[in-house]
Design an enzyme around this catalytic site. Structure first.
Site, PDB file in Angstrom:
ATOM      1  CB  THR A 166      -0.849  -0.031   1.351  1.00  0.00           C
ATOM      2  OG1 THR A 166      -1.679  -1.228   1.123  1.00  0.00           O
ATOM      3  CG2 THR A 166      -1.812   1.213   1.229  1.00  0.00           C
ATOM      4  N   GLY A 205       2.771  -2.318   8.376  1.00  0.00           N
ATOM      5  CA  GLY A 205       2.636  -3.154   9.540  1.00  0.00           C
ATOM      6  C   GLY A 205       4.372  -3.652   9.918  1.00  0.00           C
ATOM      7  CD  GLU A 445      -4.291  -9.127   3.652  1.00  0.00           C
ATOM      8  OE1 GLU A 445      -4.253  -9.576   2.728  1.00  0.00           O
ATOM      9  OE2 GLU A 445      -3.207  -8.702   4.139  1.00  0.00           O
TER      10      GLU A 445
END
Length: 682
Positions: A166, A205, A445
């Protein structure tokens, strides 16, 4: 804990309390005793699946862990949360270690380990999902023999990985990513750059504080590619030269995850950083790929997301199960109205608002059983042939299951919050935390609205195959017909409410919506000049509905299989357990009334189904507490003053509140109160 021990615990807690003493509350225990006994071990084993022993072991071994502490987590700083979650991941890793060979042998074991982490908090599960699924799975899927060392290091936690897809300006449109990797033929290196502000990798993350490795997905003129690169020095933990790393800041929830951003400035990496199983550059500098179509190659390169989407469905079920455990236990304890007052869980309105969500929890778990079985059966095939029809079908099913599961969880947790009244708004209830963590699952997701388009495209492609005279390759859509005729509505009485008739309704409805969607697409071809507009303007009420109803249908079929297995193993539950899929279906139809209109259901039959909905909520409601408690996680995992096994909700809330800093102190800004009073009186 025995009743005597519970009473002693309550007395100890109140020795220093300023509240009047309250006797031991046995309301929850008495409510439990109203239901006949049944085989709880059998129910747990079938519901949890093949790794139920592993799940129980991880729960039991973590019951007394000082790290599994929601008070410390909820009221700690972001830095404290990052540390606590990382320590939890490390602790679970030592209890259930995994190797590359074990993962290949059973690709579902990893997901059960992740479940144990999610039962405490989705942040801990997500920390592990990013590393164990997105990072490791992608290297396994796209890497070659030279990348094996990195796989082994990842399994041992020597390296901690992240998945940097992303960007600030792009999420769902992966093909539009802006980060560029230029190949330098002379040095056989790639030069990675973030050319614009919106090309910064964002929400990644573990990048904020933890990860030393990352998978970078770029978007150059050969299409999307994946690179395995080092972003921090292994010894100093400083960002590598040419890499800028930072933290994305406070979030609505999941602050135990250190989401970060990455910016590249002429960062040179060796050729071997390219995961080149399907994309390679030879010694002469020529690009080669066995898959010529960029779009197909993109789909294969994102195959590492598969187990990530499995994990989202699993996290959705866990979040909803935890919330229902809290709300149902509280509903049994909380007494209102009447003389004497009775538990609010006995009221019809309370049951009709919570029991359908309990059935949805069963739907998600049934779907997970199907997915895990499918993955276990076909995983070797997926590695050998990433273009196989089986993988296409799994992707379509997984997309709609992820969408439905996360939506069910978020809506169900919100209902649990409201059903507990003002008490549910307390941070000590745990429900706001669960709702916040479930919120991110709606877009993580894959955004749900975008994701289900993959499912509807798959269904419509099967219809296109039939139009061309080719064979329908889908195992789950063999009932789709070009000449399907809608028959009379088959459910007119309780005797008609059979599995066969419910399946008949769903198959007819899917064929009906598929036909309507194809007609809408044909209409839009006449209206719009490009295929993108044709497709985008066929979504609402058509393609989106088609995908969702297909997902509901598959859920129902799998619920019947799982519930029959439970009934066959325990006669005590047989009378009630098959009513769970029945209520799930009627609830779906009641929420989507269009099924009645499109399939010609008469008004009196709609009324019959509405009444049956209420009857089922009441009948399942008599059993719901012991069933949810059989499946519930440990008290310290759930982390709610209302959700404890001992039923001492009010005492636990008082104890938690009195422990908060400054609960009995004067405000530090007392001078402001006096100044306002002084100004008002002058």
């Amino acid at each position: 804990m025995t009743s005597n021990m519970r009473r002693l615990d309550v007395i100890r807690n109140h020795l220093s309390s300023k509240f009047p003493t309250m006797p031991f509350d046995d309301t929850l225990e008495k409510y439990r005793q109203r239901t006949p006994s049944f085989n709880k071990d059998s129910l747990f084993a079938i519901y949890m699946g093949s790794h139920h022993k592993l799940i129980r072991m991880l729960r039991e071994s973590s019951k007394n862990s000082p790290l599994i502490n929601h008070t410390a987590y909820t009221f700690g700083s972001r830095e404290d949360k990052h540390q606590q979650i990382y320590r939890i991941v490390g602790e679970i890793y030592t209890k259930a270690p995994l190797t590359y060979e074990q993962d290949l042998q059973d690709p579902t074991k990893k997901l059960s380990i992740l479940q144990a982490l999610c039962e405490f908090d989705i942040a801990s599960g997500t920390r592990c999902i990013v590393h164990m699924s997105l990072y490791i799975d992608t290297i396994q899927n796209l890497g070659t023999a030279k990348h094996r060392t990195r796989i082994d290091r990842a399994y041992k936690l020597l390296d901690y990985g992240s998945f940097a897809m992303t960007e600030l300006g792009h999420g769902s449109n992966v093909a539009g990513l802006e980060v560029i990797a230029n190949y330098d033929k002379k040095t056989r290196e790639f030069i990675i750059n973030s050319p614009t502000k919106t090309s910064a990798k964002w929400w990644i993350g573990a990048v904020g504080k933890t990860a030393n490795m990352s998978l970078i997905i770029d978007g150059d003129n050969k299409g999307v590619h994946v690179f395995l690169i080092q972003i921090r020095d292994f010894d100093t933990h400083e960002a590598c030269k040419g890499v800028i790393l930072g933290d994305c800041g406070e979030k609505n929830e999941l602050n135990g995850i250190d989401n970060g951003f990455i910016i590249f400035n002429n960062y040179r990496v060796p050729y071997d950083c390219l995961l080149d199983k399907y994309s390679m550059i030879n010694e002469e500098g020529k690009y080669k790929s066995p898959i010529k179509n960029k779009q197909k190659r993109l789909g294969i390169m994102l195959a590492g997301l598969l187990r990530g989407r499995f994990a989202v469905s699993s996290a959705s079920e866990i979040s909803l199960r935890n919330a229902l455990t809290i709300a149902l236990r509280f509903g049994a304890i909380r007494k209102q109205f009447g003389e004497p007052e009775k538990s609010i869980l006995d009221y019809q309105t309370h049951r009709t608002r919570l029991i359908p969500h309990f059935c949805r929890m069963f739907a998600i778990r049934s779907g997970l059983h199907y997915l895990l079985s499918y993955l276990r059966t076909n995983s070797i095939l997926f590695y050998k042939d990433p273009e196989c029809e089986e993988l296409n079908e799994l992707h379509a099913i997984l997309s709609v299951f992820k969408s439905l599961a996360s939506t069910y969880a978020f809506n169900g947790i919100q209902e649990c919050r409201e059903s507990t009244g003002g008490h549910g708004y307390s941070a000590h209830s745990g429900l706001a935390r669960l709702r916040g963590t479930a919120d991110v699952l709606m877009t993580w997701e894959g955004d749900n609205t975008v994701l289900v388009q993959q499912t509807s495209k798959y269904i419509l492609k099967q219809i296109q195959r039939l139009l061309k005279g080719a064979k329908n390759t889908s195992t789950t859509l063999q009932f789709v017909r070009l000449d399907y005729e809608i028959s009379l509505w088959p459910i007119n009485s309780l005797q008609d409410l059979t599995t066969e008739n419910i399946i008949k309704v769903y198959q007819g409805y899917i064929n009906c919506i598929a036909k309507q969607t194809m007609q809408k697409l044909q209409e839009n071809i006449q209206k719009y000049d490009n295929t993108t507009d044709v497709w985008n303007n066929s979504q609402s009420s058509y393609a989106q509905t088609l995908a969702s109803v297909y997902g509901e249908f598959l859920y129902y079929q799998e619920m019947v299989i799982m519930c029959k297995s439970i009934a066959n193993n325990d006669r005590s539950l047989a009378s009630i357990i098959m009513k769970i899929p029945e209520l799930y279906v009627i609830d779906c139809w009641e929420r989507r009334q269009r099924v009645y209109v499109d399939l010609g259901c008469k008004a009196e039959n709609c009324a019959f189904l509405r009444d049956r909905h209420i009857e089922l909520c009441n009948e399942i409601g008599n059993w719901v507490l012991p069933i949810i408690e059989t499946l519930a996680s440990c008290d310290n995992f759930i982390g709610s003053v209302y959700g404890y096994t001992d039923g001492q909700a009010y005492n636990r809330l008082i104890e938690a509140v009195e422990k908060e800093q400054g609960v009995y102190e004067k405000p530090t800004w007392l001078s402001d109160i006096r100044n306002v009073r002084k100004a008002a009186s002058s």
